[in-house]
Design a protein around this motif. Structure first.
Motif, PDB file in Angstrom:
ATOM      1  N   SER A 145      56.119   5.959  30.249  1.00  0.00           N
ATOM      2  CA  SER A 145      55.678   4.576  30.072  1.00  0.00           C
ATOM      3  C   SER A 145      54.216   4.482  30.495  1.00  0.00           C
ATOM      4  O   SER A 145      53.676   5.376  31.152  1.00  0.00           O
ATOM      5  N   GLY A 146      53.578   3.394  30.148  1.00  0.00           N
ATOM      6  CA  GLY A 146      52.188   3.178  30.518  1.00  0.00           C
ATOM      7  C   GLY A 146      51.989   3.129  32.017  1.00  0.00           C
ATOM      8  O   GLY A 146      51.006   3.645  32.551  1.00  0.00           O
ATOM      9  N   VAL A 147      52.946   2.534  32.725  1.00  0.00           N
ATOM     10  CA  VAL A 147      52.864   2.454  34.188  1.00  0.00           C
ATOM     11  C   VAL A 147      52.993   3.844  34.797  1.00  0.00           C
ATOM     12  O   VAL A 147      52.256   4.208  35.717  1.00  0.00           O
ATOM     13  N   GLU A 148      53.912   4.645  34.270  1.00  0.00           N
ATOM     14  CA  GLU A 148      54.080   6.003  34.778  1.00  0.00           C
ATOM     15  C   GLU A 148      52.833   6.846  34.523  1.00  0.00           C
ATOM     16  O   GLU A 148      52.391   7.590  35.404  1.00  0.00           O
ATOM     17  N   ARG A 149      52.259   6.724  33.350  1.00  0.00           N
ATOM     18  CA  ARG A 149      51.067   7.488  33.003  1.00  0.00           C
ATOM     19  C   ARG A 149      49.878   7.095  33.892  1.00  0.00           C
ATOM     20  O   ARG A 149      49.182   7.955  34.434  1.00  0.00           O
ATOM     21  N   LEU A 150      49.680   5.799  34.095  1.00  0.00           N
ATOM     22  CA  LEU A 150      48.597   5.324  34.951  1.00  0.00           C
ATOM     23  C   LEU A 150      48.861   5.711  36.407  1.00  0.00           C
ATOM     24  O   LEU A 150      47.952   6.152  37.116  1.00  0.00           O
ATOM     25  N   GLY A 151      50.090   5.574  36.855  1.00  0.00           N
ATOM     26  CA  GLY A 151      50.444   5.961  38.223  1.00  0.00           C
ATOM     27  C   GLY A 151      50.199   7.439  38.473  1.00  0.00           C
ATOM     28  O   GLY A 151      49.704   7.831  39.535  1.00  0.00           O
ATOM     29  N   LEU A 152      50.504   8.265  37.488  1.00  0.00           N
ATOM     30  CA  LEU A 152      50.264   9.698  37.609  1.00  0.00           C
ATOM     31  C   LEU A 152      48.770  10.002  37.675  1.00  0.00           C
ATOM     32  O   LEU A 152      48.326  10.832  38.473  1.00  0.00           O
ATOM     33  N   ARG A 153      47.989   9.299  36.865  1.00  0.00           N
ATOM     34  CA  ARG A 153      46.532   9.497  36.880  1.00  0.00           C
ATOM     35  C   ARG A 153      45.942   9.077  38.217  1.00  0.00           C
ATOM     36  O   ARG A 153      45.127   9.795  38.805  1.00  0.00           O
ATOM     37  N   VAL A 154      46.367   7.931  38.737  1.00  0.00           N
ATOM     38  CA  VAL A 154      45.865   7.444  40.027  1.00  0.00           C
ATOM     39  C   VAL A 154      46.281   8.402  41.140  1.00  0.00           C
ATOM     40  O   VAL A 154      45.474   8.772  41.996  1.00  0.00           O
TER      41      VAL A 154
END
Length: 102
Positions: free
Chosen positions: A16-25
């Motif tokens: 999901s977009g949240v998972e992808r952004l969370g992984l990047r952060v």
């Protein structure tokens, strides 16, 4: 004669977009340079949706020990303090000397 090979199917699960952004952060925060300086600036990408960005920034804002600064350019600077004992290099003074067994 060769043996027939079994067909294997690969199931691809999209993040999901949240998972992808969370992984990047998380990757940015855990980078050795960020760990050494104790801060990182996170820039919002065109692929980061409004909902995902707000959710991840909300989680960061609610996390104890983090100082969050919303920059004028849309980025977010995250700073943190060192944890007691985290920086202490392992050395001879860190070990208790045991008496010789003889």
């Amino acid at each position: 004669m060769s043996k027939p090979q079994k067909a294997t199917s690969v199931v691809r699960v999209e993040m999901s977009g949240v998972e992808r952004l969370g992984l990047r952060v998380s990757s940015m925060v855990n980078h050795p340079a960020a760990q050494a300086q104790r801060w990182v600036t996170i820039h919002r990408l065109d692929t980061d949706g409004d909902r995902e960005w707000e959710e991840v920034m909300g989680v960061l804002s609610e996390t104890d020990g983090l100082d969050i600064t919303f920059d004028d350019d849309g980025g977010v600077t995250v700073k943190w303090e060192s944890i007691e004992g985290e920086d202490a290099p392992v050395g001879i003074a860190d070990f208790e000397e045991e008496p010789a067994p003889f």
